[in-house]
Design a protein around this motif. Structure first.
Motif, mmCIF file in Angstrom:
data_model
loop_
_atom_site.group_PDB
_atom_site.id
_atom_site.type_symbol
_atom_site.label_atom_id
_atom_site.label_comp_id
_atom_site.label_asym_id
_atom_site.label_seq_id
_atom_site.Cartn_x
_atom_site.Cartn_y
_atom_site.Cartn_z
ATOM 1 N N LEU A 141 0.832 -1.212 0.000
ATOM 2 C CA LEU A 141 0.000 0.000 0.000
ATOM 3 C C LEU A 141 0.870 1.268 0.000
ATOM 4 O O LEU A 141 0.532 2.256 -0.650
ATOM 5 C CB LEU A 141 -0.923 -0.013 1.216
ATOM 6 C CG LEU A 141 -2.060 -1.047 1.143
ATOM 7 C CD1 LEU A 141 -2.768 -1.157 2.484
ATOM 8 C CD2 LEU A 141 -3.052 -0.686 0.053
ATOM 9 N N LYS A 142 1.982 1.234 0.753
ATOM 10 C CA LYS A 142 2.865 2.409 0.771
ATOM 11 C C LYS A 142 3.562 2.605 -0.578
ATOM 12 O O LYS A 142 4.043 3.693 -0.877
ATOM 13 C CB LYS A 142 3.925 2.248 1.874
ATOM 14 C CG LYS A 142 3.361 2.176 3.299
ATOM 15 C CD LYS A 142 2.662 3.445 3.723
ATOM 16 C CE LYS A 142 3.638 4.526 4.107
ATOM 17 N NZ LYS A 142 2.928 5.708 4.664
ATOM 18 N N GLY A 143 3.642 1.532 -1.391
ATOM 19 C CA GLY A 143 4.314 1.624 -2.685
ATOM 20 C C GLY A 143 3.429 2.107 -3.812
ATOM 21 O O GLY A 143 3.906 2.284 -4.937
ATOM 22 N N VAL A 144 2.130 2.305 -3.540
ATOM 23 C CA VAL A 144 1.232 2.811 -4.596
ATOM 24 C C VAL A 144 1.645 4.238 -4.967
ATOM 25 O O VAL A 144 1.926 5.067 -4.089
ATOM 26 C CB VAL A 144 -0.234 2.792 -4.106
ATOM 27 C CG1 VAL A 144 -1.155 3.417 -5.154
ATOM 28 C CG2 VAL A 144 -0.667 1.359 -3.815
ATOM 29 N N GLN A 145 1.699 4.506 -6.250
ATOM 30 C CA GLN A 145 2.187 5.809 -6.711
ATOM 31 C C GLN A 145 1.298 6.948 -6.193
ATOM 32 O O GLN A 145 0.068 6.916 -6.364
ATOM 33 C CB GLN A 145 2.194 5.842 -8.232
ATOM 34 C CG GLN A 145 3.132 4.830 -8.859
ATOM 35 C CD GLN A 145 3.029 4.818 -10.354
ATOM 36 O OE1 GLN A 145 2.904 5.865 -10.991
ATOM 37 N NE2 GLN A 145 3.074 3.639 -10.935
ATOM 38 N N PRO A 146 1.908 7.965 -5.558
ATOM 39 C CA PRO A 146 1.128 9.106 -5.048
ATOM 40 C C PRO A 146 0.308 9.799 -6.120
ATOM 41 O O PRO A 146 -0.779 10.327 -5.839
ATOM 42 C CB PRO A 146 2.209 10.045 -4.487
ATOM 43 C CG PRO A 146 3.373 9.151 -4.182
ATOM 44 C CD PRO A 146 3.327 8.063 -5.226
ATOM 45 N N ALA A 147 0.791 9.786 -7.370
ATOM 46 C CA ALA A 147 0.061 10.448 -8.458
ATOM 47 C C ALA A 147 -1.309 9.796 -8.677
ATOM 48 O O ALA A 147 -2.292 10.486 -8.991
ATOM 49 C CB ALA A 147 0.889 10.394 -9.743
ATOM 50 N N LEU A 148 -1.376 8.460 -8.512
ATOM 51 C CA LEU A 148 -2.651 7.774 -8.672
ATOM 52 C C LEU A 148 -3.646 8.196 -7.589
ATOM 53 O O LEU A 148 -4.835 8.399 -7.847
ATOM 54 C CB LEU A 148 -2.438 6.256 -8.613
ATOM 55 C CG LEU A 148 -1.650 5.624 -9.765
ATOM 56 C CD1 LEU A 148 -1.434 4.142 -9.505
ATOM 57 C CD2 LEU A 148 -2.398 5.828 -11.079
ATOM 58 N N GLU A 150 -3.547 11.041 -5.861
ATOM 59 C CA GLU A 150 -3.912 12.440 -6.101
ATOM 60 C C GLU A 150 -4.962 12.553 -7.207
ATOM 61 O O GLU A 150 -5.902 13.352 -7.124
ATOM 62 C CB GLU A 150 -2.667 13.250 -6.468
ATOM 63 C CG GLU A 150 -1.722 13.519 -5.302
ATOM 64 C CD GLU A 150 -2.386 14.324 -4.201
ATOM 65 O OE1 GLU A 150 -3.189 15.226 -4.517
ATOM 66 O OE2 GLU A 150 -2.128 14.045 -3.008
ATOM 67 N N ALA A 151 -4.784 11.743 -8.255
ATOM 68 C CA ALA A 151 -5.754 11.764 -9.357
ATOM 69 C C ALA A 151 -7.135 11.314 -8.869
ATOM 70 O O ALA A 151 -8.166 11.867 -9.268
ATOM 71 C CB ALA A 151 -5.271 10.867 -10.492
ATOM 72 N N ALA A 152 -7.141 10.290 -7.985
ATOM 73 C CA ALA A 152 -8.420 9.809 -7.441
ATOM 74 C C ALA A 152 -9.092 10.889 -6.601
ATOM 75 O O ALA A 152 -10.315 11.074 -6.669
ATOM 76 C CB ALA A 152 -8.182 8.549 -6.604
ATOM 77 N N ARG A 153 -8.279 11.607 -5.810
ATOM 78 C CA ARG A 153 -8.838 12.723 -5.017
ATOM 79 C C ARG A 153 -9.379 13.798 -5.949
ATOM 80 O O ARG A 153 -10.412 14.423 -5.679
ATOM 81 C CB ARG A 153 -7.754 13.314 -4.113
ATOM 82 C CG ARG A 153 -7.374 12.437 -2.928
ATOM 83 C CD ARG A 153 -6.655 13.264 -1.855
ATOM 84 N NE ARG A 153 -6.112 12.411 -0.795
ATOM 85 C CZ ARG A 153 -4.835 12.111 -0.664
ATOM 86 N NH1 ARG A 153 -3.935 12.627 -1.489
ATOM 87 N NH2 ARG A 153 -4.426 11.330 0.319
ATOM 88 N N ARG A 161 -13.146 4.901 -0.983
ATOM 89 C CA ARG A 161 -13.158 4.530 -2.414
ATOM 90 C C ARG A 161 -11.737 4.493 -2.961
ATOM 91 O O ARG A 161 -11.407 3.647 -3.790
ATOM 92 C CB ARG A 161 -14.013 5.513 -3.217
ATOM 93 C CG ARG A 161 -15.506 5.371 -2.979
ATOM 94 C CD ARG A 161 -16.295 6.137 -4.025
ATOM 95 N NE ARG A 161 -16.138 5.550 -5.358
ATOM 96 C CZ ARG A 161 -16.480 6.135 -6.478
ATOM 97 N NH1 ARG A 161 -16.986 7.348 -6.449
ATOM 98 N NH2 ARG A 161 -16.316 5.535 -7.648
ATOM 99 N N ILE A 162 -10.898 5.417 -2.505
ATOM 100 C CA ILE A 162 -9.495 5.398 -2.959
ATOM 101 C C ILE A 162 -8.818 4.109 -2.516
ATOM 102 O O ILE A 162 -8.061 3.481 -3.271
ATOM 103 C CB ILE A 162 -8.737 6.631 -2.406
ATOM 104 C CG1 ILE A 162 -9.275 7.912 -3.045
ATOM 105 C CG2 ILE A 162 -7.239 6.504 -2.652
ATOM 106 C CD1 ILE A 162 -8.677 9.187 -2.473
ATOM 107 N N LEU A 163 -9.118 3.685 -1.271
ATOM 108 C CA LEU A 163 -8.512 2.455 -0.763
ATOM 109 C C LEU A 163 -8.929 1.243 -1.597
ATOM 110 O O LEU A 163 -8.082 0.451 -2.028
ATOM 111 C CB LEU A 163 -8.914 2.244 0.702
ATOM 112 C CG LEU A 163 -8.488 0.917 1.325
ATOM 113 C CD1 LEU A 163 -6.955 0.799 1.371
ATOM 114 C CD2 LEU A 163 -9.067 0.757 2.725
ATOM 115 N N PHE A 164 -10.253 1.121 -1.835
ATOM 116 C CA PHE A 164 -10.744 -0.093 -2.504
ATOM 117 C C PHE A 164 -10.629 -0.036 -4.030
ATOM 118 O O PHE A 164 -10.536 -1.080 -4.682
ATOM 119 C CB PHE A 164 -12.209 -0.349 -2.101
ATOM 120 C CG PHE A 164 -12.345 -0.815 -0.683
ATOM 121 C CD1 PHE A 164 -12.006 -2.116 -0.337
ATOM 122 C CD2 PHE A 164 -12.792 0.043 0.312
ATOM 123 C CE1 PHE A 164 -12.125 -2.554 0.982
ATOM 124 C CE2 PHE A 164 -12.915 -0.383 1.626
ATOM 125 C CZ PHE A 164 -12.568 -1.690 1.962
#
Length: 251
Positions: A141-148, A150-153, A161-164
Motif C-alpha cells: 500500500l505504501k508503494g502505490v504511486q502518489p500520483a494515482l 492524487e488523481a483519485a482525489r 473509495r481510494i482504498l478499494f
C-alpha cells in the motif's frame, strides 16, 4: 517512480517463476530418489496414516492461515493509513523483532499459556504466519504511486473509495506474495505442532526419528513437501486470476 515500480514487479515475477521451477525440480528429484531407493514401498506402508494425518495437517493450515489473512491484511491496511505514520514504522520494527523468535519457542510459549492440543497449535501457527502478510500489505500500500492517489482525489473519491478502487488493486500482487510466503511457512511449521499435541504429519516425522524408521520419517516429510507445493500452486492460481490484468505482471 513508475518505471522503478514496474521493474520491481517484473523482477519479483521473474524471481517467483525461477523459485517455483526450482521447487518443482526439487520435488521431482526427491520423488526420483524415493522411488529408486525402494523407500516408496516403505512409505506406502503408512498410507492410511498419511491420509488421516494429512487431513489434520490441512485443517490446521486452513484455520491458522485463514485467521492470519483475516487479521494480517486489515492490520497492514491500518498501519499504512496517514494517521498512523508516526507509529507505523515502530510497530513494524516490533513485528520484525518478534519474527526473530524461533518457531519452536513460539509454540512452547503458546503451550505455556493455552495448554496442549489444537488451540495452542493454531495460535502459534497464526502468530508465525502473521508477519509476512502484515509486512507485505503495508509495503504494497505504501508503494502505490502518489500520483494515482492524487488523481483519485481530483475526481472526488473519498478515502474509502481510494482504498478499494485504487490502493488495494495496485497493492494486491505484493499482498498475495506475502500470503504465499506465510502459507509456505505455515505448512512447513505444522509438523512442529505435533510436539504440543496439535497432530498433523509431524507425528510420522518425529516418531520415525525416535524409532530410527526412515520409511515412517519420509512418509511424513514427503507428504509435507507435496502439500506445500499444492498449497503454493493453488494460491498462485488465485493470485494470477484475482488480480486485475493491468496491475498483474504475470498476465
Amino acid at each position: 517512480m513508475a518505471s522503478t515500480n514496474t521493474i520491481g514487479s517484473k523482477t519479483g515475477a521473474w524471481v517467483g517463476k525461477i523459485g517455483r521451477r526450482l521447487l518443482l525440480v526439487l520435488a521431482f528429484a526427491l520423488g526420483l530418489i524415493v522411488s529408486e531407493t525402494g523407500w516408496l514401498q516403505d512409505i506406502m506402508l503408512y498410507w492410511p496414516d498419511i491420509e488421516y494425518l494429512t487431513g489434520q495437517h490441512i485443517t490446521l493450515v486452513l484455520i491458522s492461515g485463514g485467521l492470519a489473512v483475516l487479521t494480517g491484511v486489515p492490520l497492514g491496511i491500518w498501519l499504512s493509513r496517514p494517521s498512523m505514520r508516526h507509529i507505523s514504522e515502530t510497530l513494524m520494527q516490533g513485528l520484525n523483532i518478534g519474527a526473530t523468535i524461533p518457531t519452536l519457542a513460539v509454540l512452547a510459549l503458546s503451550m505455556s499459556f493455552l495448554g496442549i492440543g489444537t488451540t495452542p497449535s493454531i495460535f502459534g501457527l497464526w502468530l508465525v504466519s502473521l508477519l509476512p502478510i502484515v509486512r507485505n500489505t503495508y509495503i504494497g500500500l505504501k508503494g502505490v504511486q502518489p500520483a494515482l492517489i492524487e488523481a483519485a482525489r481530483g475526481v472526488g473519491m473519498g478515502p474509502a473509495r481510494i482504498l478499494f478502487k485504487v490502493e488495494l488493486p495496485n497493492a494486491l500482487f505484493v499482498i498475495f506474495a506475502g500470503i504465499r510466503t506465510a502459507l509456505a511457512i505455515n505448512v512447513g511449521t505444522v509438523p512442529l505442532a505435533f510436539l504440543i499435541g496439535g497432530g498433523g504429519l509431524g507425528e510420522l516425522i518425529f516418531t520415525g526419528i525416535a524409532l530410527n524408521d526412515t520409511g515412517m520419517m519420509l512418509a511424513g516429510a514427503v507428504a509435507t513437501a507435496f502439500l506445500a507445493v499444492v498449497v503454493d500452486f493453488i494460491v498462485s492460481q488465485i493470485q494470477l486470476w484475482a488480480i486485475p490484468r493491468g496491475v498483474n505482471p504475470l498476465r
